[in-house]
Design a protein around this motif. Structure first.
Motif, PDB file in Angstrom:
ATOM      1  N   ILE A  21      32.048  36.131  47.143  1.00  0.00           N
ATOM      2  CA  ILE A  21      32.948  35.506  46.163  1.00  0.00           C
ATOM      3  C   ILE A  21      32.585  34.036  45.951  1.00  0.00           C
ATOM      4  O   ILE A  21      32.468  33.567  44.814  1.00  0.00           O
ATOM      5  CB  ILE A  21      34.419  35.630  46.625  1.00  0.00           C
ATOM      6  CG1 ILE A  21      34.872  37.085  46.566  1.00  0.00           C
ATOM      7  CG2 ILE A  21      35.332  34.745  45.774  1.00  0.00           C
ATOM      8  CD1 ILE A  21      36.208  37.338  47.236  1.00  0.00           C
ATOM      9  N   SER A  24      29.513  33.299  43.986  1.00  0.00           N
ATOM     10  CA  SER A  24      29.594  33.612  42.557  1.00  0.00           C
ATOM     11  C   SER A  24      29.997  32.388  41.741  1.00  0.00           C
ATOM     12  O   SER A  24      29.860  32.370  40.519  1.00  0.00           O
ATOM     13  CB  SER A  24      30.608  34.740  42.317  1.00  0.00           C
ATOM     14  OG  SER A  24      31.940  34.281  42.511  1.00  0.00           O
ATOM     15  N   ALA A  25      30.499  31.364  42.428  1.00  0.00           N
ATOM     16  CA  ALA A  25      30.880  30.114  41.757  1.00  0.00           C
ATOM     17  C   ALA A  25      29.676  29.179  41.743  1.00  0.00           C
ATOM     18  O   ALA A  25      29.064  28.925  42.777  1.00  0.00           O
ATOM     19  CB  ALA A  25      32.055  29.453  42.484  1.00  0.00           C
ATOM     20  N   GLU A 107      43.327  36.654  45.620  1.00  0.00           N
ATOM     21  CA  GLU A 107      42.327  37.098  44.651  1.00  0.00           C
ATOM     22  C   GLU A 107      41.113  36.176  44.697  1.00  0.00           C
ATOM     23  O   GLU A 107      41.197  35.029  45.139  1.00  0.00           O
ATOM     24  CB  GLU A 107      42.930  37.099  43.246  1.00  0.00           C
ATOM     25  CG  GLU A 107      44.102  38.057  43.052  1.00  0.00           C
ATOM     26  CD  GLU A 107      43.667  39.511  43.150  1.00  0.00           C
ATOM     27  OE1 GLU A 107      42.509  39.819  42.795  1.00  0.00           O
ATOM     28  OE2 GLU A 107      44.490  40.336  43.599  1.00  0.00           O
ATOM     29  N   ALA A 108      39.990  36.663  44.203  1.00  0.00           N
ATOM     30  CA  ALA A 108      38.748  35.889  44.214  1.00  0.00           C
ATOM     31  C   ALA A 108      38.912  34.542  43.513  1.00  0.00           C
ATOM     32  O   ALA A 108      38.469  33.507  44.015  1.00  0.00           O
ATOM     33  CB  ALA A 108      37.629  36.698  43.551  1.00  0.00           C
ATOM     34  N   ALA A 109      39.567  34.556  42.362  1.00  0.00           N
ATOM     35  CA  ALA A 109      39.755  33.312  41.604  1.00  0.00           C
ATOM     36  C   ALA A 109      40.600  32.312  42.385  1.00  0.00           C
ATOM     37  O   ALA A 109      40.353  31.100  42.326  1.00  0.00           O
ATOM     38  CB  ALA A 109      40.412  33.616  40.255  1.00  0.00           C
ATOM     39  N   GLU A 110      41.596  32.810  43.135  1.00  0.00           N
ATOM     40  CA  GLU A 110      42.444  31.931  43.950  1.00  0.00           C
ATOM     41  C   GLU A 110      41.638  31.279  45.066  1.00  0.00           C
ATOM     42  O   GLU A 110      41.810  30.100  45.373  1.00  0.00           O
ATOM     43  CB  GLU A 110      43.606  32.725  44.562  1.00  0.00           C
ATOM     44  CG  GLU A 110      44.667  33.172  43.592  1.00  0.00           C
ATOM     45  CD  GLU A 110      45.773  33.933  44.311  1.00  0.00           C
ATOM     46  OE1 GLU A 110      46.679  33.284  44.855  1.00  0.00           O
ATOM     47  OE2 GLU A 110      45.711  35.178  44.344  1.00  0.00           O
ATOM     48  N   ILE A 112      38.368  30.672  45.158  1.00  0.00           N
ATOM     49  CA  ILE A 112      37.457  29.672  44.590  1.00  0.00           C
ATOM     50  C   ILE A 112      38.216  28.409  44.207  1.00  0.00           C
ATOM     51  O   ILE A 112      37.779  27.289  44.505  1.00  0.00           O
ATOM     52  CB  ILE A 112      36.725  30.261  43.368  1.00  0.00           C
ATOM     53  CG1 ILE A 112      35.728  31.331  43.821  1.00  0.00           C
ATOM     54  CG2 ILE A 112      36.000  29.164  42.591  1.00  0.00           C
ATOM     55  CD1 ILE A 112      35.122  32.135  42.689  1.00  0.00           C
ATOM     56  N   GLU A 113      39.374  28.569  43.578  1.00  0.00           N
ATOM     57  CA  GLU A 113      40.151  27.401  43.160  1.00  0.00           C
ATOM     58  C   GLU A 113      40.700  26.644  44.367  1.00  0.00           C
ATOM     59  O   GLU A 113      40.783  25.412  44.359  1.00  0.00           O
ATOM     60  CB  GLU A 113      41.301  27.826  42.244  1.00  0.00           C
ATOM     61  CG  GLU A 113      42.080  26.659  41.641  1.00  0.00           C
ATOM     62  CD  GLU A 113      41.199  25.649  40.930  1.00  0.00           C
ATOM     63  OE1 GLU A 113      41.502  24.439  41.025  1.00  0.00           O
ATOM     64  OE2 GLU A 113      40.197  26.052  40.289  1.00  0.00           O
ATOM     65  N   ARG A 116      37.954  24.460  45.681  1.00  0.00           N
ATOM     66  CA  ARG A 116      37.783  23.311  44.794  1.00  0.00           C
ATOM     67  C   ARG A 116      38.915  22.300  44.967  1.00  0.00           C
ATOM     68  O   ARG A 116      38.688  21.093  44.935  1.00  0.00           O
ATOM     69  CB  ARG A 116      37.740  23.794  43.333  1.00  0.00           C
ATOM     70  CG  ARG A 116      36.455  24.534  42.966  1.00  0.00           C
ATOM     71  CD  ARG A 116      36.562  25.170  41.609  1.00  0.00           C
ATOM     72  NE  ARG A 116      35.312  25.808  41.205  1.00  0.00           N
ATOM     73  CZ  ARG A 116      35.232  26.729  40.251  1.00  0.00           C
ATOM     74  NH1 ARG A 116      36.316  27.121  39.595  1.00  0.00           N
ATOM     75  NH2 ARG A 116      34.050  27.247  39.939  1.00  0.00           N
ATOM     76  N   THR A 117      40.125  22.809  45.159  1.00  0.00           N
ATOM     77  CA  THR A 117      41.289  21.930  45.322  1.00  0.00           C
ATOM     78  C   THR A 117      41.146  21.062  46.572  1.00  0.00           C
ATOM     79  O   THR A 117      41.353  19.848  46.541  1.00  0.00           O
ATOM     80  CB  THR A 117      42.583  22.756  45.413  1.00  0.00           C
ATOM     81  OG1 THR A 117      42.741  23.503  44.213  1.00  0.00           O
ATOM     82  CG2 THR A 117      43.805  21.856  45.589  1.00  0.00           C
TER      83      THR A 117
END
Length: 213
Positions: A21, A24-25, A107-110, A112-113, A116-117
């Motif tokens: 995951i 992928s970013a 979730e994957a998006a969570e 990654i974010e 970043r946060t």
């Protein structure tokens, strides 16, 4: 800017999924993988990542103890993977100075974010994982916690920012509420953490709740 991450998780299948995951970013580099807490600390010392993604339950050295070492040595920020049925681990990670908390089933998006946060210097993870943590461990009490002497050294603005941290607000949200630049908010957060001798924004948020600010 590329965010350099070490992933510490003892279950190989879960670790592989996390790595997949994150890779992928385009702005995240997985610099190393650890299957236990000792390896996580070793890699943090060797690779000096921006962030360690740390599971709490691991062999040899648990995630809480590993977090304490990584934070104490100033090696990296730590984002803890947790389930909320393990309250004692979450609380231990908080006291150890973890910069944020994320549910293992995020979730994957969570994920990654969240990385970043934390990399931006904002330890409070959206959408509200940390707010739930604050609510569980610093619920309003009939008797407020005694204020640390250092609280008196805070400026009016720093106290206002501390109060906002207690509500689980991000830098952007604090900037909007107090009508100041986001960079100024970061400065206030850094200064109040130093004055209060706290290791993370999450600790500051819990303190604000305990004091009823």
């Amino acid at each position: 800017m590329t965010i350099k991450v070490v992933v510490a998780e003892d279950q190989s299948a879960v670790r592989a999924g996390l790595v997949l995951i994150l890779r992928s970013a385009g702005d995240i580099e997985v610099a190393g993988e650890a299957a236990d807490g000792q390896e996580a600390v070793r890699l943090a010392r060797e690779l000096r990542p921006d962030l360690v993604l740390m599971d709490v339950q691991m062999p040899r050295l648990d995630g809480v103890s590993a977090t304490r070492q990584v934070v104490a040595e100033g090696l990296a920020d730590v984002l803890v993977l947790t389930t909320f049925d393990l309250d004692e681990y979450v609380f231990g990670a908080l006291r150890a100075g973890a910069a944020g908390f994320l549910l293992k089933n995020a979730e994957a998006a969570e994920l990654i974010e969240a990385v970043r946060t934390v990399a931006r210097g904002e330890g409070l993870i959206s959408p509200a994982v940390t707010r739930r943590l604050i609510a569980e461990f610093a619920a309003p009490r009939a008797v407020k916690a005694p204020a640390p002497p250092a609280l008196a050294t805070l400026t009016r603005r720093e106290r206002e920012v501390l109060g906002c941290l207690g509500k689980g607000l991000s830098n952007a949200e604090i900037a909007a509420r107090l009508e100041m630049a986001e960079a100024t908010v970061k400065t206030h957060v850094s200064r109040l953490l130093g004055k209060l001798e706290l290791r993370s924004r999450v600790q500051a948020a819990v303190l604000a709740q305990e004091l009823g600010l």
